[in-house]
Structures are given as structure tokens and as C-alpha cells.
Design an enzyme around this catalytic site. Structure first.
Site, PDB file in Angstrom:
ATOM      1  N   GLN A  10       0.817  -1.260   0.012  1.00  0.00           N
ATOM      2  CA  GLN A  10       0.032   0.009   0.053  1.00  0.00           C
ATOM      3  C   GLN A  10       0.896   1.327   0.157  1.00  0.00           C
ATOM      4  O   GLN A  10       1.921   1.383   0.588  1.00  0.00           O
ATOM      5  CB  GLN A  10      -0.775  -0.004   1.080  1.00  0.00           C
ATOM      6  N   SER A  93       5.118  -5.778   2.920  1.00  0.00           N
ATOM      7  CA  SER A  93       3.771  -6.077   3.367  1.00  0.00           C
ATOM      8  C   SER A  93       2.875  -6.873   2.469  1.00  0.00           C
ATOM      9  O   SER A  93       3.049  -7.936   2.233  1.00  0.00           O
ATOM     10  CB  SER A  93       3.284  -4.700   3.649  1.00  0.00           C
ATOM     11  N   LEU A  94       1.748  -5.933   2.057  1.00  0.00           N
ATOM     12  CA  LEU A  94       0.975  -6.657   1.068  1.00  0.00           C
ATOM     13  C   LEU A  94       1.437  -7.353   0.055  1.00  0.00           C
ATOM     14  O   LEU A  94       1.011  -8.270  -0.691  1.00  0.00           O
ATOM     15  CB  LEU A  94      -0.159  -5.378   0.701  1.00  0.00           C
ATOM     16  N   ARG A 118      -8.477  -8.886   4.449  1.00  0.00           N
ATOM     17  CA  ARG A 118      -7.491  -8.534   5.268  1.00  0.00           C
ATOM     18  C   ARG A 118      -7.520  -6.988   5.518  1.00  0.00           C
ATOM     19  O   ARG A 118      -7.493  -6.607   6.918  1.00  0.00           O
ATOM     20  CB  ARG A 118      -6.020  -8.734   4.460  1.00  0.00           C
ATOM     21  N   HIS A 202       1.067  -3.343  10.914  1.00  0.00           N
ATOM     22  CA  HIS A 202       2.336  -4.047  11.592  1.00  0.00           C
ATOM     23  C   HIS A 202       2.440  -3.794  12.903  1.00  0.00           C
ATOM     24  O   HIS A 202       3.530  -4.005  13.513  1.00  0.00           O
ATOM     25  CB  HIS A 202       3.365  -3.576  10.622  1.00  0.00           C
ATOM     26  N   GLN A 251       3.005 -11.630  10.117  1.00  0.00           N
ATOM     27  CA  GLN A 251       3.282 -10.209   9.279  1.00  0.00           C
ATOM     28  C   GLN A 251       2.399  -9.106   9.678  1.00  0.00           C
ATOM     29  O   GLN A 251       2.870  -7.998   9.734  1.00  0.00           O
ATOM     30  CB  GLN A 251       3.049 -10.784   7.869  1.00  0.00           C
TER      31      GLN A 251
END
Length: 322
Positions: A10, A93-94, A118, A202, A251
Site C-alpha cells: 500500500q 507487506s501486502l 485483510r 504492523h 506479518q
């Protein structure tokens, strides 16, 4: 020697992304990829990506499927144009979900539906307006960690993205993040500013979302990845499906260790690291992290950059697919 692919998360999205490719000779591939994603979502994802509005595209539950679809469209285009499979994949991340789809560990349509959930779980875990993220520039990692400890005051604020030397993102409860900004400035940070997001990604505030994601991941069809995958959770290689499932849960409330991950990728003898997704956010970070003269950082986002990357890795640079 070889090359690796990394997939952004993102923050790299924008209204109109991939527009040039969607109007070019590979328009059908882009259209088919987004049509497949739209079918999994029950709304027209390409209409949102191409026309906005920006506030909807930037909503977490929409951003995540859009970035995943864009990354896979570019991945498929790379392969259609004769690009070889990379020696290793990773993601920020994503972007780890996109990497695992490219590696054959997750079916694309299932991953699209999964990342929408998510995003919903992340937004629902923390009331809108109560969480925040901030970028801290110009301080060592350990100093930022110490700043967070000092600023917490019984609330949550943590270093969550170790993006590059001197660039760390913190997240947590808004008031604690604001205190961390002031503390970072007092320690000599070059810049410390709130980011335009409401979800403290996170951080440990995401544990409730991680628990909900764990339940959903149990019903997803997993395969062992065909390509090597290095996670930004621990900068280590993972290949067992059960391990990958647990990793994606972990994660969500664990820091992104991007600096360590890029060093781990480079240590595998790669000559190029290619960002596969809209924008060049990771490419800029990668160049700051790995400064070897023989290490090239590239990005795929349009016909010109794809052709350049194909030439860099020695692949044929045909213009039209089969």
C-alpha cells in the site's frame, strides 16, 4: 548470478495506474487480469483503478486488491514478453501476497478475496481516527526504537517499517505517535511527519485482525511455491505452505524488515532487483539499501521500463505477446 522480483504494498496506488499498458498492445492481458479480480470482488476493480474516486481507491479494503491485481498484471506481462522467472521473490507487506501468487503458492482469485478481507479486518481492528503512522527520517533504527519506548506513556507506538537506513515508520495510537514525532525531532530527526493512513499497520494493535485472518487462511488452497520466496518479516526463505500461512498471520502485527530483506536478497548473488508494481517506491529504497556498483535496481510500470528490464536481464524484448 541472476535477478529477483519484489512487489510493493500500500502507498504505491494511484488513480490511473497502468493506464498506458491498458491502452497498449497488451491491453487484453491487463483487462483479463482485472476482470478476474473483479469477479472475485463482485465490483468493477478496473473502473475504480482507472476512474477513482481516490478516497475509495485509498480505502484499505480496496487498495489491497487493486495493488495485488496491478502487480500480477505486470508479472503476467513480464512473462508474456519473454521475461524469465526470477531466482527469488519478495514483497513489502501486502506485496508478500502478490509474490506468493506469482510463485504459485496462492491462487489469484482467492488471494484477491483474501486481501480485501485483510483490509477490512485491519480497519475494523482500530476505530477510525484513533490509530496513526508516521515516517521518521534521519535517525538510526535503534534511536527510533528508543524514541517509541519513551513516547509510549502506557499507549502503543512502535517502529514497524525499517524501510532503508535512516527511514523508519512508526505506528500505534495517534496520541502516542504524535508524542513520538516530537521526541524524534528533539533527537535530531531530519523529518518526522504523520502519514495519510488511519490503520496502524504492523503494530501490535493489529493482533485482533491477525487472529481473524488466521481463521480465513485455513480455508485457502495452498501449494508449495515454485519459486524461492524470502519474507520481509524475518528476511529468511520460506517454502512450506503451513509455514507461509503462519507467516502471513504473524506479518500483520510484526515489523517489515525491508533493509534486512534487501541485503538478504543481494547476498544470494543477484545482479538486478526488479520492482513489479505501480510506482517506484521500493526501487528508491533498494538503491539506498544496496549500494554495490554491480547491483542494479529497476522498476516495471510501463512499456519502456519493461523493455529496459528485459534488456538488463538478457531477455528478448518483443513488443507483442503471443
Amino acid at each position: 548470478m541472476g535477478f529477483g522480483f519484489v512487489f510493493p504494498g500500500q502507498g504505491s496506488q494511484s488513480v490511473g495506474m497502468l493506464a498506458d499498458l491498458a491502452a497498449g498492445p497488451h491491453a487484453a492481458l491487463v483487462s483479463e487480469t482485472f476482470a478476474e479480480a473483479s469477479a472475485a470482488l463482485d465490483y468493477d476493480l478496473w473502473a475504480l483503478v482507472s476512474g477513482g474516486p481516490p478516497e475509495r481507491l485509498n480505502a484499505t479494503e480496496c487498495t489491497q486488491p487493486a495493488m495485488l491485481a496491478a502487480g500480477i498484471a505486470l508479472w503476467r506481462l513480464w512473462r508474456e514478453r519473454g521475461g524469465a522467472e526470477p531466482q527469488v521473490l519478495s514483497g513489502h507487506s501486502l506485496g508478500e501476497f502478490t509474490a506468493l501468487v506469482a510463485a504459485g503458492a496462492l491462487p489469484f482469485a482467492e488471494a484477491i478475496a483474501l486481501v480485501r478481507l485483510r483490509g477490512q479486518f485491519m480497519q475494523e481492528a482500530v476505530p477510525i481516527g484513533s490509530g496513526a503512522m508516521a515516517a521518521i527520517l534521519g535517525l538510526e533504527d535503534e534511536v527510533v526504537i528508543e524514541v517509541c519506548r519513551e513516547a509510549a506513556g502506557g499507549e502503543v507506538v512502535e517502529a514497524v517499517n525499517f524501510n532503508a537506513p535512516g527511514q523508519v515508520v512508526v505506528a500505534g495510537e495517534r496520541t502516542a505517535v504524535e508524542r513520538a514525532i516530537e521526541a524524534a525531532k528533539a533527537r535530531g530527526a531530519k523529518r518526522a511527519l504523520i502519514l495519510p493512513v488511519s490503520v496502524p499497520s504492523h503494530s501490535t494493535l493489529m493482533r485482533a485482525a491477525a487472529e481473524r485472518l488466521a481463521e480465513r487462511l485455513e480455508s485457502v488452497h495452498w501449494s508449495a511455491p515454485r519459486l524461492r520466496f524470502v519474507s520481509a518479516v524475518d528476511a529468511a526463505e520460506h517454502h512450506d505452505p503451513a509455514d507461509l500461512r503462519a507467516l502471513l498471520v504473524r506479518q500483520l502485527s510484526s515489523p517489515v524488515r525491508w533493509t534486512d530483506t534487501v541485503h538478504a536478497l543481494a547476498a544470494r548473488g543477484l545482479r538486478q532487483l526488479i520492482e513489479c508494481g505501480p510506482g517506484k517506491v521500493l526501487t528508491a529504497l533498494n538503491r539506498r539499501i544496496e549500494r554495490r556498483a554491480d547491483f542494479e535496481c529497476l522498476a516495471l510500470e510501463d512499456e519502456h521500463s519493461i523493455t529496459a528490464a528485459l534488456a538488463a536481464v538478457g531477455a528478448p524484448a518483443q513488443t507483442h505477446g503471443n
